[in-house]
Design an enzyme around this catalytic site. Structure first.
Site, PDB file in Angstrom:
ATOM      1  N   CYS A  42      41.112  15.713  28.006  1.00 35.36           N
ATOM      2  CA  CYS A  42      42.578  15.686  27.906  1.00 35.36           C
ATOM      3  C   CYS A  42      43.064  14.550  27.016  1.00 35.36           C
ATOM      4  CB  CYS A  42      43.198  15.572  29.290  1.00 35.36           C
ATOM      5  SG  CYS A  42      45.001  15.486  29.250  1.00 35.36           S
ATOM      6  N   CYS A  47      44.657  17.859  25.540  1.00 36.59           N
ATOM      7  CA  CYS A  47      46.103  18.016  25.701  1.00 36.59           C
ATOM      8  C   CYS A  47      46.941  16.931  25.063  1.00 36.59           C
ATOM      9  CB  CYS A  47      46.470  18.130  27.184  1.00 36.59           C
ATOM     10  SG  CYS A  47      45.178  17.888  28.376  1.00 36.59           S
ATOM     11  N   LYS A  50      46.667  16.958  21.117  1.00 35.27           N
ATOM     12  CA  LYS A  50      47.196  18.257  20.685  1.00 35.27           C
ATOM     13  C   LYS A  50      48.710  18.294  20.820  1.00 35.27           C
ATOM     14  CE  LYS A  50      47.316  21.464  23.566  1.00 35.27           C
ATOM     15  NZ  LYS A  50      46.865  22.351  24.653  1.00 35.27           N
ATOM     16  N   TYR A 177      45.200  30.215  24.721  1.00 35.02           N
ATOM     17  CA  TYR A 177      46.253  29.231  24.432  1.00 35.02           C
ATOM     18  C   TYR A 177      45.849  28.270  23.325  1.00 35.02           C
ATOM     19  CZ  TYR A 177      43.791  25.705  27.287  1.00 35.02           C
ATOM     20  OH  TYR A 177      42.872  24.815  27.790  1.00 35.02           O
ATOM     21  N   GLU A 181      48.093  27.896  20.013  1.00 30.24           N
ATOM     22  CA  GLU A 181      48.709  26.597  19.774  1.00 30.24           C
ATOM     23  C   GLU A 181      48.342  26.058  18.399  1.00 30.24           C
ATOM     24  OE1 GLU A 181      49.062  25.020  24.397  1.00 30.24           O
ATOM     25  OE2 GLU A 181      47.300  24.512  23.210  1.00 30.24           O
ATOM     26  N   HIS A 435      75.864  24.297  32.260  1.00 30.03           N
ATOM     27  CA  HIS A 435      76.237  24.878  30.965  1.00 30.03           C
ATOM     28  C   HIS A 435      76.680  23.801  29.979  1.00 30.03           C
ATOM     29  CE1 HIS A 435      77.814  27.981  28.292  1.00 30.03           C
ATOM     30  NE2 HIS A 435      78.923  27.259  28.176  1.00 30.03           N
ATOM     31  N   GLU A 440      70.069  27.244  32.167  1.00 30.58           N
ATOM     32  CA  GLU A 440      71.048  27.973  32.978  1.00 30.58           C
ATOM     33  C   GLU A 440      70.707  29.463  33.083  1.00 30.58           C
ATOM     34  OE1 GLU A 440      75.078  28.604  31.434  1.00 30.58           O
ATOM     35  OE2 GLU A 440      74.357  27.883  29.500  1.00 30.58           O
TER      36      GLU A 440
END
Length: 446
Positions: A42, A47, A50, A177, A181, A435, A440
């Site tokens: 990681c 991660c 990346k 993934y 990515e 909002h 939302e």
């Protein structure tokens, strides 16, 4: 009998570091061995670096969009060496920080390879053998390589962070993934990107509508896809380019081939089978308490091939320490684990897909919001976001939430709490919208 250590951890990645640190905090005498760098996949090659590349890639679109928001942005040049070196410097900082954390908890850090020599003994690369009451395997996983002539001419995600220069033409093999990515990253940096997949499905395991939307957007951006094909051979040409031959008879000339076809647990050469540790497809088989088939040997993280996610490895390391050194028996709950794909745009997901929910419950209700984000409207982008809520029909309990669009991964973390808590669609409907935000739409789905 007396042991040199209460706990010896092999592998200083996310799971191993957490288990070592917490066990030591509980008063155990702990050592951790790492043959490369503290931090694991990681922090060093996964991660974290990346995600930093993802941030860097986003500026390509942000700078272009800024002109529509009134900013006089000149044509900008991108320097790959600058980003690469800054990212690697951050990796160095994190490596030092992890090491400092272990030192501060009085965990002995041994920077050499370690192998299991017996149920309670570990042999170091230096030849020294030490003993421990418990041994924890936390060696993680590595990128899988295909098998064909010329495979050595390609790279994996490990090497992508160290490229001397950006290739003009990149072929990425895989549909998961990591492949998607890096396809987005390289494309935003100006590379010609082709994704090669042996099936016609990307992101298997994600909701079908969400992954189809990513495919549409990626193709609209200019990323090419070659489906139902695999490598036959790669030849390196005199100019350094690569001639790729595919099993469907097609040929491609590219400058870089990257393999992102899966990951393999790092168990080779650790001596596990010799002492009776049972493996399954190379992964350590463990029970709910992370114990292997040998009573004194445990494993956490990707080396167990349960759920290959950093937060899961950390939870497993924490549970191990709590259970065996903290007097607090703990088992990890693997239900409702959120996940993200840091593609362009990103995906956030938690819970069951529509297909999975139908298989489990039979009758389901599906609510969606398919909209054009406000920022995209003013920027002149036609890219649309899609939010999807899957509910059990009988109770209207939310069993899955899936999103693709700006900030989806950030929003998914809060959404995961709602799914984990078993909230119903009514609870979302009764919540006043914040909002104007992307989030939302979670409480406005029909």
């Amino acid at each position: 009998m007396a042991f040199d250590y209460d706990l010896f951890v092999i592998g200083a990645g996310s799971g191993g570091v957490r288990a070592a640190r917490v066990s030591a905090a509980y008063g155990a005498k702990v050592a951790i061995a790492e043959e490369y760098r503290v931090g694991g996949t990681c922090v060093i090659r996964g991660c974290v670096p990346k995600k930093l590349l993802v941030y860097g890639a986003h500026f390509a679109e942000d700078l272009a969009d800024a002109r529509r928001f009134g900013w006089d942005v000149p044509d900008c040049d991108f320097s790959w060496p600058t980003l690469r070196d800054n990212v690697l410097a951050e990796v160095d900082r994190l490596n030092a920080a992890y090491t400092t954390t272990l030192d501060s908890h009085k965990v002995e850090v041994i920077l050499e390879r370690a192998e299991v020599a017996g149920p309670s003994s570990v042999r170091l690369a230096s030849g020294k053998t030490v003993t421990a009451g418990k041994i924890l395997i936390a060696t993680g996983a590595r990128p899988q390589l295909p098998d064909f002539p010329g495979v050595e001419h390609g790279i994996t995600s490990n090497e992508a962070f160290h490229l001397p220069a950006l290739p003009k033409r990149v072929l990425i093999a895989g549909g998961g993934y990591i492949a998607n990515e890096f396809a987005g990253i390289f494309h935003e940096f100006g590379c010609e990107v082709t994704v090669l997949n042996r099936t016609d499905v990307i992101l298997r395991g994600y909701d079908e509508q969400i992954r189809d939307r990513l495919l549409q957007i990626s193709m609209a951006k200019g990323i090419q896809f070659r489906f139902n094909a695999a490598f036959k051979a790669i030849e390196k040409q005199a100019d350094g380019s690569l001639k790729v031959q595919l099993t469907n008879g097609a040929e491609m000339d590219v400058d870089c081939v990257m393999y992102a076809i899966g990951r393999v647990p790092n168990t080779e050469g650790l001596g596990l089978e010799a002492v009776g540790v049972e493996l399954s497809n190379g992964a350590v088989k463990v029970d709910a308490d992370n114990r292997s088939s040998v009573e004194t040997i445990f494993a956490v993280g990707d080396v167990t091939n349960r759920v290959q996610l950093t937060p899961v490895a950390i939870r497993e390391g924490q549970a191990f320490a709590d259970t065996f050194f903290g007097g607090k028996p703990t088992q990890v709950d693997y239900g409702c684990i959120p996940s993200a794909v840091f593609s362009h745009p990103p995906i956030g997901a938690v819970g069951l897909t529509e297909s999975q929910a139908k298989q489990k419950y039979g009758a389901v209700r599906v609510y969606t919001s398919d909209f054009r984000p406000m920022k995209n409207v003013l920027a002149g982008r036609n890219e649309r976001a899609l939010y999807k809520m899957v509910c059990e029909a009988a109770s209207n309990r939310v069993v899955g939430l899936h999103m693709i669009g700006p900030e989806s991964a950030e929003i998914a973390q809060v959404a995961a709490v709602a799914v984990k808590a078993g909230l119903t669609k009514d609870a979302f409907d009764q919540t006043v919208a914040l909002h104007p935000t992307m989030a939302e739409e979670l409480v406005l789905m029909k």
